[in-house]
Scaffold this active site. Sequence first.
Site: not given
Ligand code: PEP
Length: 249
Positions: A11, A13, A97, A99, A167, A173, A212
């Site tokens: 992703n 973003k 997601h 976000e 998630e 992040g 992460s």
């Molecule tokens: C994500 O945005 O779906 C995500 C898992 O980000 P990160 O791997 O940077 O934690």
Amino acid sequence: MKQPVKLIAGNWKMNGLGASLAEVEALCAALQSQPAACRVALCPPSTLVERMARTTAGSPIEIGGQDCRAETHGAFTGDISAAMLKDAGAILVILGHSERRQGYGESDLLVSAKAEAAFAAGLAPIVCVGETLEQREAGRAVEIVRSQVMASLPLAIAGRAFAVAYEPVWAIGTGLTPTLEQIEEVHRAVRAAMIERLGLGIAATPILYGGSVKPDNAAEILAVPEVGGALVGGASLKAPDFLGIIRGA
Ligand code: PEP
């Protein structure tokens, strides 16, 4: 028993310009010289979907969008429909997601409607669920994720190609990850909720872990029972990092 092929989805973003396609070219070259043992997907910002689809044509990399509108068309300035993503070369779309749930107030009901729109356009959704840190600390992680699964997956999703991504919001992040036991516990709860809602036909639908995931923790996370792949943010932007995760699958 033969294990289903895992899905490693990146992703991007709101990251990436035309010059970033060099990373995708490097990824294609690496996967050509040593094919992946898993499915690989990249979900760039909408501006790059078509160019990335062209760059990856002939490679096994699947392209996805990061969101779509539930409506098919109309006066929705700045939004994108599922059919537009499909038209640009996407076959997947990330929905719900955190976000978007947090930043745009997206509800389970809206995510479910978007999933129906994705199917109608021929896209396979990756539906995201996950608890906040406050909810985890209150001992409510499984309850929250279960209710998100039950309400975000439309009944029409049964029998279709899709994935769920667990998630934890606090792991995205941040460099923090749940323990492997916590990941397994929630993934088992997600599977049970999916079966309760949609029946045993979804027993092989992948449940991705996201939050992460890096080259140095990917293999152990991907080996957890019920983890059918990974949704990767930051570490999907650079070909060597993303490849390190793909090689762990
Ligand atoms: C994500 O945005 O779906 C995500 C898992 O980000 P990160 O791997 O940077 O934690």
